[in-house]
Design an enzyme around this catalytic site. Structure first.
Site, PDB file in Angstrom:
ATOM      1  N   GLY A 178       0.700  -1.112   0.004  1.00 36.42           N
ATOM      2  CA  GLY A 178      -0.108  -0.174   0.125  1.00 36.42           C
ATOM      3  C   GLY A 178       0.960   1.320   0.090  1.00 36.42           C
ATOM      4  N   ARG A 193       1.322  -5.027  -5.835  1.00 36.45           N
ATOM      5  CA  ARG A 193       1.380  -6.374  -4.938  1.00 36.45           C
ATOM      6  C   ARG A 193       1.650  -7.382  -5.929  1.00 36.45           C
ATOM      7  NH1 ARG A 193      -2.668  -3.133  -2.062  1.00 36.45           N
ATOM      8  NH2 ARG A 193      -1.861  -3.118   0.047  1.00 36.45           N
ATOM      9  N   ASP A 218       3.704  -4.437   6.503  1.00 39.34           N
ATOM     10  CA  ASP A 218       3.997  -5.543   7.117  1.00 39.34           C
ATOM     11  C   ASP A 218       4.172  -6.700   5.872  1.00 39.34           C
ATOM     12  OD1 ASP A 218       3.604  -7.043   9.480  1.00 39.34           O
ATOM     13  OD2 ASP A 218       1.960  -7.974   8.628  1.00 39.34           O
ATOM     14  N   THR A 223       3.843   2.899   5.894  1.00 35.30           N
ATOM     15  CA  THR A 223       2.241   2.646   5.815  1.00 35.30           C
ATOM     16  C   THR A 223       1.614   3.458   6.745  1.00 35.30           C
ATOM     17  OG1 THR A 223       0.651   1.090   6.680  1.00 35.30           O
ATOM     18  CG2 THR A 223       2.961   1.216   7.617  1.00 35.30           C
ATOM     19  N   ASP A 283      -1.002   2.821   8.209  1.00 32.82           N
ATOM     20  CA  ASP A 283      -1.679   2.214   9.554  1.00 32.82           C
ATOM     21  C   ASP A 283      -1.036   2.283  10.705  1.00 32.82           C
ATOM     22  OD1 ASP A 283      -3.667   1.574   7.767  1.00 32.82           O
ATOM     23  OD2 ASP A 283      -3.026  -0.657   7.412  1.00 32.82           O
ATOM     24  N   ASP A 295       1.062   0.302  11.952  1.00 31.04           N
ATOM     25  CA  ASP A 295       1.014  -0.758  12.802  1.00 31.04           C
ATOM     26  C   ASP A 295       2.130  -1.871  12.760  1.00 31.04           C
ATOM     27  OD1 ASP A 295       0.982  -1.405  10.013  1.00 31.04           O
ATOM     28  OD2 ASP A 295      -0.560  -2.631  10.013  1.00 31.04           O
ATOM     29  N   ARG A 338      -6.792  -2.094   9.213  1.00 32.10           N
ATOM     30  CA  ARG A 338      -7.443  -3.193   9.142  1.00 32.10           C
ATOM     31  C   ARG A 338      -7.300  -4.182  10.404  1.00 32.10           C
ATOM     32  NH1 ARG A 338      -9.699  -6.094   5.190  1.00 32.10           N
ATOM     33  NH2 ARG A 338      -9.120  -8.097   5.879  1.00 32.10           N
ATOM     34  N   ARG A 391     -26.143   8.190   9.671  1.00 25.29           N
ATOM     35  CA  ARG A 391     -25.413   8.374   8.360  1.00 25.29           C
ATOM     36  C   ARG A 391     -24.210   7.571   8.509  1.00 25.29           C
ATOM     37  NH1 ARG A 391     -29.912   9.364   7.559  1.00 25.29           N
ATOM     38  NH2 ARG A 391     -30.803  11.080   6.110  1.00 25.29           N
TER      39      ARG A 391
HETATM   40  P1  ADP Z   1       2.148  -4.000   2.510  1.00 26.17           P
HETATM   41  O1  ADP Z   1       3.707  -4.078   2.590  1.00 26.17           O
HETATM   42  O2  ADP Z   1       1.520  -2.755   2.458  1.00 26.17           O
HETATM   43  O3  ADP Z   1       1.382  -4.853   3.984  1.00 26.17           O
HETATM   44  P2  ADP Z   1       0.904  -6.274   1.113  1.00 26.17           P
HETATM   45  O4  ADP Z   1       0.558  -7.066   2.271  1.00 26.17           O
HETATM   46  O5  ADP Z   1       0.148  -6.354  -0.023  1.00 26.17           O
HETATM   47  O6  ADP Z   1       1.390  -5.005   1.449  1.00 26.17           O
HETATM   48  O7  ADP Z   1       2.399  -6.968   0.502  1.00 26.17           O
HETATM   49  C1  ADP Z   1       3.157  -6.407  -0.441  1.00 26.17           C
HETATM   50  C2  ADP Z   1       3.784  -7.488  -1.292  1.00 26.17           C
HETATM   51  O8  ADP Z   1       4.759  -8.024  -0.469  1.00 26.17           O
HETATM   52  C3  ADP Z   1       2.862  -8.472  -1.719  1.00 26.17           C
HETATM   53  O9  ADP Z   1       2.482  -8.250  -2.890  1.00 26.17           O
HETATM   54  C4  ADP Z   1       4.117  -9.785  -1.990  1.00 26.17           C
HETATM   55  O10 ADP Z   1       4.708  -9.627  -3.227  1.00 26.17           O
HETATM   56  C5  ADP Z   1       5.038  -9.391  -0.689  1.00 26.17           C
HETATM   57  N1  ADP Z   1       4.945 -10.323   0.274  1.00 26.17           N
HETATM   58  C6  ADP Z   1       3.835 -10.402   1.463  1.00 26.17           C
HETATM   59  N2  ADP Z   1       3.651 -11.382   1.943  1.00 26.17           N
HETATM   60  C7  ADP Z   1       4.725 -12.131   1.613  1.00 26.17           C
HETATM   61  C8  ADP Z   1       5.438 -13.370   2.065  1.00 26.17           C
HETATM   62  N3  ADP Z   1       4.703 -14.203   3.181  1.00 26.17           N
HETATM   63  N4  ADP Z   1       6.174 -14.012   1.363  1.00 26.17           N
HETATM   64  C9  ADP Z   1       6.755 -13.359   0.395  1.00 26.17           C
HETATM   65  N5  ADP Z   1       6.415 -12.211   0.175  1.00 26.17           N
HETATM   66  C10 ADP Z   1       5.376 -11.440   0.595  1.00 26.17           C
END
Ligand code: ADP
Length: 326
Positions: A14, A75, A106, A129, A131, A133, A175, A250
């Site tokens: 994100g 992603r 994360d 991020t 968030d 978090d 989330r 609302r």
């Molecule tokens: P954020 O980094 O904002 O939490 P995502 O959870 O969508 O966003 O993760 C971003 C990207 O990181 C994913 O599309 C994937 O390519 C990679 N990723 C997430 N989790 C894993 C995992 N367990 N193993 C390998 N790559 C991961």
């Protein structure tokens, strides 16, 4: 450990305001210290497909004030497979990139950790991020700007809520974490925040109604974190309509507006400090750590901790909100 000559940088997951300030800081600080820099486009996908460009200091001119990320973000399912990560490693070798700085949340740091372990490859993470978090850092890049965006939006909704004497449920992002909802509620004088951290402890809606939404006021605003644990604003509003029909309810879902906009001063400064610290960390031989800030000091947080532990919500903030919403 092999000497690092060239550092790759990517943004993943994100997007968050301040990512550009971080890209700028990593690039400039790396060049200042004599490294070569390569920008990798579209997160882990660009690592697999080889969308990579050499970065000079002018590639990051005039971006500190821009929201989003000039490197784009994505992603990437393939990176979650061994085959995908192998391809990514091949790209890094081919491009002569000896270390990576990953800016993301994360999920992105989870991917970074797996990759770093599999290929014994040096990676530094930056917490990007809205968030807030990630465990081990007081703040994440983008959180302050998102909070300010929420504040502006809620202030505007307050005008109409009070004119019509309505009860508003406003859904904000987060989330698994209620930082935006809780601090947003305090900053805008909301009546309550419904957050995932305490959803399993009490029925927050029932508590709200029992205490009386309005008391002496003619309108009420409740911020709701979008999490499945809270049910979200729509579900809560439905419940109120059914169980307490006396309220004129609302719903507003703030949505992606929260991710955009020029980063706040705080986010620009945080991203600049963290970006520079990422290069210091590599020079010191650190690897597999996320840069954090605690009590205004830069800290290194092992990936394992940053992604494994839940960052606790400060209960004092909950009590403050309760006391001030009478
Ligand atoms: P954020 O980094 O904002 O939490 P995502 O959870 O969508 O966003 O993760 C971003 C990207 O990181 C994913 O599309 C994937 O390519 C990679 N990723 C997430 N989790 C894993 C995992 N367990 N193993 C390998 N790559 C991961």
């Amino acid at each position: 450990m092999a000497t690092i000559k060239c550092i790759g940088i990517l943004t993943s997951g994100g997007d968050a305001p301040g990512m550009n300030a971080a890209i700028r800081a990593v690039t400039r600080s790396a060049i200042f210290n004599g490294f070569e820099v390569k920008g990798i486009y579209r997160g882990y996908r660009g690592l697999i497909t080889g969308e990579i460009k050499q970065f000079k200091t002018e590639n990051v001119s005039n971006i500190i004030q821009q929201g989003g990320t000039i490197l784009k973000t994505a992603r990437c399912q393939e990176f979650q497979t061994e085959e995908g990560r192998k391809q990514a490693y091949e790209t890094l070798k081919r491009e002569g990139i000896d270390a990576l700085v990953v800016i993301g949340g994360d999920g992105s740091l989870t991917g970074a950790r797996t990759f770093a372990q599999e290929f014994d490859y040096p990676i530094i993470g930056l917490p990007g991020t809205i968030d807030n978090d990630l465990y081990g850092t007081d703040l994440t890049i983008g959180y302050d700007t998102a909070l300010n965006t929420i504040m502006d939006a809620v202030d505007k909704i307050r005008d109409t809520a009070s004119s019509h004497e309505r009860l508003f449920f406003i859904e904000v992002m987060g989330r698994d974490a209620g930082f935006l909802a809780l601090n947003g509620a305090i900053a805008t004088g909301c009546e309550a925040a419904i957050i995932p951290e305490i959803s399993t402890e009490i029925d927050q809606l029932e508590e709200l109604v029992e205490n009386g939404f309005r008391k002496s006021k003619n309108s009420s605003i409740v911020l709701v974190a979008e999490s499945p644990t809270t049910g979200g604003a729509m579900q809560l509003a439905e419940r109120v309509k059914n169980e307490y029909p006396q309220y004129d309810v609302r719903v507003t879902i703030l949505g992606h507006i929260q991710r955009g906009g020029s980063p706040s001063a705080q986010d620009r400064i945080l991203a600049s400090r963290m970006g520079a610290a990422a290069i210091d960390a590599l020079i010191e031989g650190q690897r597999n750590v996320m840069i954090g800030v605690r009590n205004d000091e830069i800290v290194y947080v092992p990936f394992s901790k940053a992604i494994k532990y839940d960052k606790p919500i400060n209960r004092e903030l909950l009590n403050t909100l309760r006391r001030l919403s009478i």
